[in-house]
Design a protein around this motif. Structure first.
Motif, mmCIF file in Angstrom:
data_model
loop_
_atom_site.group_PDB
_atom_site.id
_atom_site.type_symbol
_atom_site.label_atom_id
_atom_site.label_comp_id
_atom_site.label_asym_id
_atom_site.label_seq_id
_atom_site.Cartn_x
_atom_site.Cartn_y
_atom_site.Cartn_z
ATOM 1 N N ASP A 151 -30.568 -14.302 -30.373
ATOM 2 C CA ASP A 151 -32.000 -14.379 -30.686
ATOM 3 C C ASP A 151 -32.746 -13.133 -30.218
ATOM 4 N N ILE A 152 -32.424 -12.698 -29.024
ATOM 5 C CA ILE A 152 -33.075 -11.502 -28.485
ATOM 6 C C ILE A 152 -32.704 -10.280 -29.317
ATOM 7 N N LEU A 153 -31.415 -10.164 -29.670
ATOM 8 C CA LEU A 153 -30.975 -9.016 -30.460
ATOM 9 C C LEU A 153 -31.613 -8.984 -31.836
ATOM 10 N N SER A 154 -31.846 -10.151 -32.412
ATOM 11 C CA SER A 154 -32.398 -10.174 -33.769
ATOM 12 C C SER A 154 -33.770 -9.503 -33.845
ATOM 13 N N CYS A 155 -34.529 -9.521 -32.757
ATOM 14 C CA CYS A 155 -35.838 -8.854 -32.807
ATOM 15 C C CYS A 155 -35.724 -7.343 -32.594
#
Length: 170
Positions: A83-87
């Protein structure tokens, strides 16, 4: 530290102030030690900051531009997950596949907690990014801030900063 000192002695770096400076900068990370020992430094002033060279070595075998970009950007958050990487990724990027790829990098670790960069690699990558572009640095931090704000809202954590520290999930 003993191994690092032995290595520096083998390279001919024995002046205590130079050794201390190299140990402090490198965190005893072998790639850093090697670069800092070049040129046989005898004083702390002789030691050039090899930050750009170190980052180049970390990224040396990463040919895919999206993976290279992710390897740099993923140093920003303290912990890593899909989730963090997706941003941090371009739209429509395969965040799950890229997260799986990133976890296999030698500078990413999981030691009883969340996935994260090795602290020295993280600091090196962060300095490099900020030197490249303060505007990009700010833009990426704002993206992460939006992500965390949404997460706080989802967890129903109020604006009181003390609540952040009291909430176990947060």
């Amino acid at each position: 530290e003993k191994e690092a000192k032995d290595y520096l002695a083998q390279r001919g770096v024995t002046e205590p102030t130079a050794v201390d400076a190299i140990l402090s900068i490198s965190g005893c990370l072998p790639v850093y030690l090697s670069l800092l020992a070049e040129g046989d430094p005898t004083t702390p002033e002789d030691i050039a900051d090899p930050n750009e060279k170190v980052v180049a070595r970390f990224l040396k075998h990463i040919k895919d531009p999206v993976q290279r970009q992710l390897a740099l950007r993923a140093a920003l958050p303290r912990k890593l997950n899909k989730d963090i990487l997706s941003c941090l990724l371009p739209e429509k990027a395969d965040s799950e596949g890229l997260f799986d790829w990133l976890k296999k990098r030698p500078f990413v670790q999981k030691r009883g907690g969340p996935w994260a960069y090795h602290p020295i690699v993280m600091e090196t990558m962060l300095r490099h990014q900020k030197e490249l572009s303060e505007n990009d640095w700010e833009r990426l931090h704002l993206r992460l801030a939006k992500h965390y704000k949404k997460q706080a809202q989802r967890l129903e954590i109020g604006e009181d900063r003390n609540e952040y520290f009291e909430d176990e999930n947060w």
